[in-house]
Motif scaffolding. Structure first.
Motif, PDB file in Angstrom:
ATOM      1  N   ILE A   6       0.860  -1.183   0.000  1.00  0.00           N
ATOM      2  CA  ILE A   6       0.000   0.000   0.000  1.00  0.00           C
ATOM      3  C   ILE A   6       0.899   1.236   0.000  1.00  0.00           C
ATOM      4  O   ILE A   6       1.532   1.543   1.018  1.00  0.00           O
ATOM      5  CB  ILE A   6      -0.930   0.038   1.222  1.00  0.00           C
ATOM      6  N   ARG A   8       1.948   4.739   0.817  1.00  0.00           N
ATOM      7  CA  ARG A   8       1.388   5.493   1.938  1.00  0.00           C
ATOM      8  C   ARG A   8       2.419   6.458   2.499  1.00  0.00           C
ATOM      9  O   ARG A   8       3.634   6.251   2.362  1.00  0.00           O
ATOM     10  CB  ARG A   8       0.912   4.545   3.044  1.00  0.00           C
ATOM     11  N   GLN A  40      -6.952   7.471  -0.412  1.00  0.00           N
ATOM     12  CA  GLN A  40      -7.660   7.211   0.835  1.00  0.00           C
ATOM     13  C   GLN A  40      -7.082   8.090   1.935  1.00  0.00           C
ATOM     14  O   GLN A  40      -5.905   7.972   2.287  1.00  0.00           O
ATOM     15  CB  GLN A  40      -7.544   5.749   1.251  1.00  0.00           C
ATOM     16  N   ARG A  60     -13.911  10.073  -0.591  1.00  0.00           N
ATOM     17  CA  ARG A  60     -13.879   8.838   0.212  1.00  0.00           C
ATOM     18  C   ARG A  60     -13.922   9.219   1.688  1.00  0.00           C
ATOM     19  O   ARG A  60     -13.322  10.219   2.095  1.00  0.00           O
ATOM     20  CB  ARG A  60     -12.613   8.025  -0.081  1.00  0.00           C
ATOM     21  N   CYS A  62     -12.969   9.769   5.198  1.00  0.00           N
ATOM     22  CA  CYS A  62     -11.728   9.810   5.958  1.00  0.00           C
ATOM     23  C   CYS A  62     -11.901   8.985   7.237  1.00  0.00           C
ATOM     24  O   CYS A  62     -12.937   9.075   7.907  1.00  0.00           O
ATOM     25  CB  CYS A  62     -11.368  11.249   6.295  1.00  0.00           C
ATOM     26  N   PHE A  79      -6.535   0.582   8.787  1.00  0.00           N
ATOM     27  CA  PHE A  79      -5.773   1.173   7.690  1.00  0.00           C
ATOM     28  C   PHE A  79      -5.809   0.278   6.449  1.00  0.00           C
ATOM     29  O   PHE A  79      -6.099   0.744   5.344  1.00  0.00           O
ATOM     30  CB  PHE A  79      -4.326   1.407   8.127  1.00  0.00           C
ATOM     31  N   HIS A  82      -9.333  -0.103   4.632  1.00  0.00           N
ATOM     32  CA  HIS A  82      -9.862   1.016   3.866  1.00  0.00           C
ATOM     33  C   HIS A  82      -8.904   1.531   2.792  1.00  0.00           C
ATOM     34  O   HIS A  82      -9.300   2.391   1.999  1.00  0.00           O
ATOM     35  CB  HIS A  82     -10.248   2.147   4.821  1.00  0.00           C
ATOM     36  N   SER A  83      -7.673   1.013   2.766  1.00  0.00           N
ATOM     37  CA  SER A  83      -6.696   1.481   1.782  1.00  0.00           C
ATOM     38  C   SER A  83      -6.466   0.502   0.645  1.00  0.00           C
ATOM     39  O   SER A  83      -5.846   0.862  -0.356  1.00  0.00           O
ATOM     40  CB  SER A  83      -5.340   1.745   2.463  1.00  0.00           C
ATOM     41  N   ARG A  84      -6.921  -0.714   0.770  1.00  0.00           N
ATOM     42  CA  ARG A  84      -6.497  -1.770  -0.154  1.00  0.00           C
ATOM     43  C   ARG A  84      -6.901  -1.517  -1.594  1.00  0.00           C
ATOM     44  O   ARG A  84      -6.269  -2.047  -2.513  1.00  0.00           O
ATOM     45  CB  ARG A  84      -7.048  -3.118   0.317  1.00  0.00           C
ATOM     46  N   ALA A  86      -7.050   1.649  -2.917  1.00  0.00           N
ATOM     47  CA  ALA A  86      -6.631   3.013  -3.261  1.00  0.00           C
ATOM     48  C   ALA A  86      -5.257   2.992  -3.925  1.00  0.00           C
ATOM     49  O   ALA A  86      -4.457   2.073  -3.713  1.00  0.00           O
ATOM     50  CB  ALA A  86      -6.591   3.887  -2.015  1.00  0.00           C
ATOM     51  N   ALA A  89      -2.418   6.106   0.135  1.00  0.00           N
ATOM     52  CA  ALA A  89      -3.078   6.499   1.383  1.00  0.00           C
ATOM     53  C   ALA A  89      -2.260   7.611   2.030  1.00  0.00           C
ATOM     54  O   ALA A  89      -1.023   7.531   2.093  1.00  0.00           O
ATOM     55  CB  ALA A  89      -3.197   5.312   2.336  1.00  0.00           C
TER      56      ALA A  89
END
Length: 468
Positions: A6, A8, A40, A60, A62, A79, A82-84, A86, A89
């Motif tokens: 991810i 980030r 995200q 999206r 927050c 984390f 909800h980020s997978r 995007a 992040a």
């Protein structure tokens, strides 16, 4: 265990009021609008207002990551969950990078960065500073070596010569890239008031501020350099369950919970609303300023917000106020936080004027210029109430300029304050029939039993009223 890639990063700063929020908003807007990326957003801490802006920019919801309210495993799980899907992040920090609830820095932005193994970009307010930027940044690079300071964004830069000296000092002494230079000026300012920024959904004209911030961000930030930092984040080791999809629950025939959600009451964590639905509830949103009557519901959830700012409109909507008062008297389950607590009282006084509220609970509210309660709150459930077993500890957050006066001595309290202020420094959580109203804001990931309890009470109410 499995690995999850991810991209980030965390936006941190040496101290609060360095420009983290405006830089983050500008960065998100540039990534979304200019580069067409799926971003995200996350916010460190229990804040409601900054996330409203981050949500508005990205489209999206927050999510809050909080080391005081949540365990490290919960933070990582939220984390990843909800980020997978995007492209990247972005976590906006809070206060100074290493500022936490104790000397060890627990609950700090740095602790969040460690929990999700994310590099940090430091936003430095360079007002009246030149070469001193180097030892400042050096100190942050070496204070906790496991926290990677991967770049710096210079904020409030006065002129080209100022920028040249700052860049030279960082290059010579720190070896970290400068990933943005924000010029001094008012064009990056978002309007605020007593609790911080004005919520993004409150005034339509605030959208113009976003447009200007996005334009400046595209000009002043090294977007490719920032993305390169995000992509350098190592794979996250996660449990297979942490990447799972939200559990689908059939809500057909489930209890109907009314949620006051409008300009006056906007402080809701998305996880709280999702938790109610996952527990089997159906949600209906009520506009306290416009809806003339209370719909048929099995429970009410009234969150926080700014009832004082809209007190005149709340007072004018007499039909809804009276309906709520009658429903409370009939025993309807009601869970209210901060602004919701204020709305249930008799009167609210602000800036020399007094407004009528619901009158469902016998107390009055007075607004002060300074905070009456600000920070994390821990309460012990010491009295009977509709939603929590006695003896349990509940962690939450409070931020209010209001205080309760003329409280009927017959009212009962559910909570003993262990940390924080609550209603009077010792107690919080007023109870009456089916109502629990407190200054304490809770997060469903920190208090998972809350949603099940509220939905269970709503089911009981529905069965009782259906039988009569």
């Amino acid at each position: 265990m499995r690995q999850q890639n991810i991209p980030r990063l965390v936006i941190g700063a040496p101290r609060g009021r360095s420009g983290k929020t405006t830089v983050t908003i500008g960065l998100l807007a540039a990534l979304v609008y200019a580069l067409k990326l799926v971003v995200q957003p996350f916010k460190k801490g229990p804040d409601f207002i900054d996330p409203s802006w981050l949500s508005r920019v990205t489209g999206r919801a927050c999510r809050n990551l909080d080391g005081f309210l949540m365990s490290r495993e919960t933070i990582r799980s939220s984390f990843v969950r909800h980020s997978r899907d995007a492209d990247v992040a972005v976590v906006e920090g809070a206060m100074g990078l290493f500022d936490g609830v104790d000397l060890e820095g627990n609950g700090s932005t740095a602790a969040i960065a460690r929990a999700i193994a994310a590099p940090v970009i430091l936003v430095v307010d360079t007002t009246r500073m030149t070469r001193s930027v180097a030892p400042l940044v050096q100190g942050f690079m070496h204070f906790e070596p496991q926290v990677a300071i991967a770049g710096v964004i210079l904020n409030q830069v006065a002129r080209p010569r100022h920028e040249q000296i700052l860049r030279g000092a960082l290059e010579k002494y720190c070896g970290v890239p400068v990933l943005g230079v924000i010029p001094k000026g008012k064009k990056l300012i978002i309007p605020d008031r007593h609790l911080g920024l004005i919520p993004a959904g409150e005034r339509d004209e605030l959208q113009q501020a976003l447009v200007e911030i996005a334009r400046v961000a595209r000009e002043c930030l090294d977007l490719e350099g920032i993305l390169a930092v995000a992509r350098q984040a190592p794979p996250l080791e996660v449990n297979s369950g942490e990447t799972g999809v939200v559990r689908e629950v059939s809500r057909t025939g489930g209890p109907l919970i009314g949620v006051f959600r409008d300009r006056a009451f906007s402080f809701y964590y998305p996880e709280n609303l999702e938790a109610l639905e996952e527990a089997g509830a159906r949600l209906i949103f009520i506009d306290s300023l416009q809806d003339p009557a209370l719909p048929e519901v099995d429970a009410l959830y009234i969150g926080g917000g700014f009832p004082e700012v809209f007190a005149g409109q709340l007072e004018t909507n007499e039909g809804l106020r009276k309906d709520v008062c009658r429903a409370v008297e009939a025993g309807l389950p009601v869970y209210a936080e901060c602004g919701g607590l204020m709305y249930l009282g008799r009167r609210l006084t602000w800036q020399g004027r007094t407004y009528q509220m619901c009158g469902a609970l016998p107390f009055d509210v007075v607004m002060d210029d300074k905070p009456c309660g600000h920070g994390y709150e821990v309460v012990e459930v010491s009295g009977e109430n509709p939603f929590f077993p006695t003896g349990s500890l509940i962690r939450g957050h409070e931020f209010h300029h209001s205080r309760l006066v003329n409280i009927d001595p017959g009212l009962r309290y559910a909570f003993r304050v262990v940390r924080g202020c609550g209603i009077d420094g010792e107690k919080d959580g007023l109870t009456y029939k089916g109502v629990l109203a407190a200054y304490n804001h809770i997060h469903a990931l920190a208090v998972p039993q809350w949603a099940e309890a509220l939905v269970s009470r709503a089911r009981q109410w529905r069965r009782t009223t259906s039988a009569t």
